[in-house]
Design an enzyme around this catalytic site. Structure first.
Site, PDB file in Angstrom:
ATOM      1  N   SER A 116     -14.163   8.311  52.070  1.00 47.81           N
ATOM      2  CA  SER A 116     -14.144   9.245  53.185  1.00 47.81           C
ATOM      3  C   SER A 116     -14.351   8.545  54.524  1.00 47.81           C
ATOM      4  CB  SER A 116     -15.247  10.296  52.998  1.00 47.81           C
ATOM      5  OG  SER A 116     -15.390  11.108  54.150  1.00 47.81           O
ATOM      6  N   TYR A 139      -9.586  11.175  58.852  1.00 46.71           N
ATOM      7  CA  TYR A 139      -9.471  12.265  59.809  1.00 46.71           C
ATOM      8  C   TYR A 139      -8.999  11.640  61.121  1.00 46.71           C
ATOM      9  CZ  TYR A 139     -12.271  15.392  56.817  1.00 46.71           C
ATOM     10  OH  TYR A 139     -12.746  16.179  55.786  1.00 46.71           O
ATOM     11  N   THR A 165      -6.275  13.706  55.859  1.00 51.58           N
ATOM     12  CA  THR A 165      -6.622  15.109  55.645  1.00 51.58           C
ATOM     13  C   THR A 165      -6.134  15.933  56.826  1.00 51.58           C
ATOM     14  OG1 THR A 165      -8.541  14.567  54.289  1.00 51.58           O
ATOM     15  CG2 THR A 165      -8.510  16.737  55.319  1.00 51.58           C
ATOM     16  N   LYS A 237      -3.160  15.047  52.744  1.00 52.63           N
ATOM     17  CA  LYS A 237      -4.037  15.844  51.883  1.00 52.63           C
ATOM     18  C   LYS A 237      -4.312  17.184  52.555  1.00 52.63           C
ATOM     19  CE  LYS A 237      -8.592  15.687  49.638  1.00 52.63           C
ATOM     20  NZ  LYS A 237      -9.222  16.833  50.330  1.00 52.63           N
ATOM     21  N   HIS A 261      -9.106  21.904  50.209  1.00 53.25           N
ATOM     22  CA  HIS A 261     -10.357  21.309  50.681  1.00 53.25           C
ATOM     23  C   HIS A 261     -11.545  21.742  49.816  1.00 53.25           C
ATOM     24  CE1 HIS A 261     -11.408  18.780  54.188  1.00 53.25           C
ATOM     25  NE2 HIS A 261     -12.652  19.199  53.968  1.00 53.25           N
TER      26      HIS A 261
END
Length: 365
Positions: A116, A139, A165, A237, A261
């Site tokens: 992440s 992100y 994402t 994603k 999510h």
């Protein structure tokens, strides 16, 4: 008071669900609410699991299973099974070693860990844990220069793909987390975002519309910029619409992850298993399609493969195992899931991943 992690796996831990109570005993109430909670009334969170259970199987018998295997590949990376570890933020909330332990387990079980952006350990330290195949979940930040530098860091550290994402430009209304008063404890932060230029404060009369966060949220136009920054494969994603999937491929993306999510962004979305087949049909064989959300058993992996997924990602269950027993727990959790998949494939008459198709599913009642 929380309990210390286990130094061995109790014999009664025989399924992914068995890790959940062990994890809860070892996490603070706030951290547990953060990990387990979903958006709003958590209908989508529950539906991800329930919809998989509504997909009955239709096994075939007397198939030749000589040489059977769960092995597969993604973007040239060999995997022991089509089961990946999904990006989960702030894993130090679950275990002191956080993402380091998860990376060790991924390497030991020959799978991919998706790290992440909001990892609680530097991405370079995670990569140093062993020869795991690591992908970096991104992100796109309002500070685009910082985003480009972060991608370059991931490339230098040896990450093999980007997972962007796209379904959470803002956080969902996670009421369970809010009621628990969750805040990151000292020593846990998004360390890889240190040094990023902060956004201007939101005007006091604005709720969400017109705030800097939403005004700087990424759009389709950012994908061309992103594609020009890296030669790594890029997967999007959070795609749930077939038209969005086609548009992603037209923009030069290399893969799709069907995801809501984990029910943490917009409540009321269908389960990902119910969104999967139309996206697979739209993409065809042009790019891999993966799925996350609700995977709790090997038969769930089989169901997703039958509907066209090339692989699945698992989230909350591996963090339960991490909280309970660190790297050992995550490795054991992966082994349980792969063993259940092998059993499901054997009883469904599918000797290879390529042999799994819609014929293993019974008609929905």
């Amino acid at each position: 008071m929380t309990l210390p992690p286990l130094d061995r796996i109790p014999p009664q831990v025989v399924s992914l669900a068995d890790y959940e109570p062990l994890a809860r005993e070892r996490m603070s109430p706030g951290a547990w609410a953060y990990l387990e909670g979903g958006a709003g009334d958590e209908w989508t969170l529950r539906e991800n699991v329930a919809a998989l259970a509504r997909r009955p199987l239709r096994p075939r018998v007397l198939r030749d299973m000589a040489g059977a295997t769960t092995a597969t590949t993604l973007f040239g990376l060999p995997l022991a099974a089509p089961i990946l570890l999904a990006p989960v933020a702030f894993q130090k909330l679950a275990h002191l070693d956080g993402e380091r332990a998860t990376a060790l387990a991924a390497a030991a079980l020959d799978t991919i860990m998706v790290v992440s952006t909001q990892a609680s350990v530097p991405i370079e330290e995670i990569a140093a844990q062993g020869p795991a195949s690591l992908w970096f979940q991104l992100y796109i930040q309002p500070d685009r220069d910082f985003t480009a530098a972060l991608i370059a860091r991931a490339e230098r550290a040896g990450y093999r793909a980007l997972v962007v994402t796209v379904d959470a430009p803002v956080n969902g209304a996670r009421n369970r987390e809010q009621r628990a008063g969750f805040a990151l404890p000292p020593g846990v932060e998004a360390v890889n975002l240190r040094g990023m230029r902060p956004l201007a404060p939101s005007p006091p009369d604005r709720l969400l519309f017109g705030t800097p966060l939403l005004e700087h949220a990424p759009t389709w136009a950012d994908l061309g910029w992103l594609r020009g920054l890296t030669r790594l494969p890029i997967l999007l994603k959070g795609i749930v619409d077939p038209d969005d999937a086609r548009r992603a491929l037209d923009a030069g993306m290399n893969g799709i992850i069907v995801s809501n999510h984990g029910g943490r962004a917009l409540d009321g979305l269908p389960a990902t298993i119910d969104l999967l087949a139309p996206v697979v049909e739209a993409v065809g064989r042009a790019a891999p399609v993966l799925m996350d959300g609700g995977i709790r058993r090997g038969i769930d992996v089989l169901r997703a493969l039958a509907l066209g997924a090339d692989a699945v990602l698992v989230g909350r269950p591996y963090v339960h195992a991490l909280a309970a027993a660190g790297a050992l727990g995550v490795a054991h959790m992966l082994r349980i899931l792969r063993g259940e998949l092998e059993l499901a494939m054997a009883l469904a008459g599918c000797p290879t991943i390529a042999a799994v198709d819609a014929s293993v599913l019974a008609p929905k009642s």
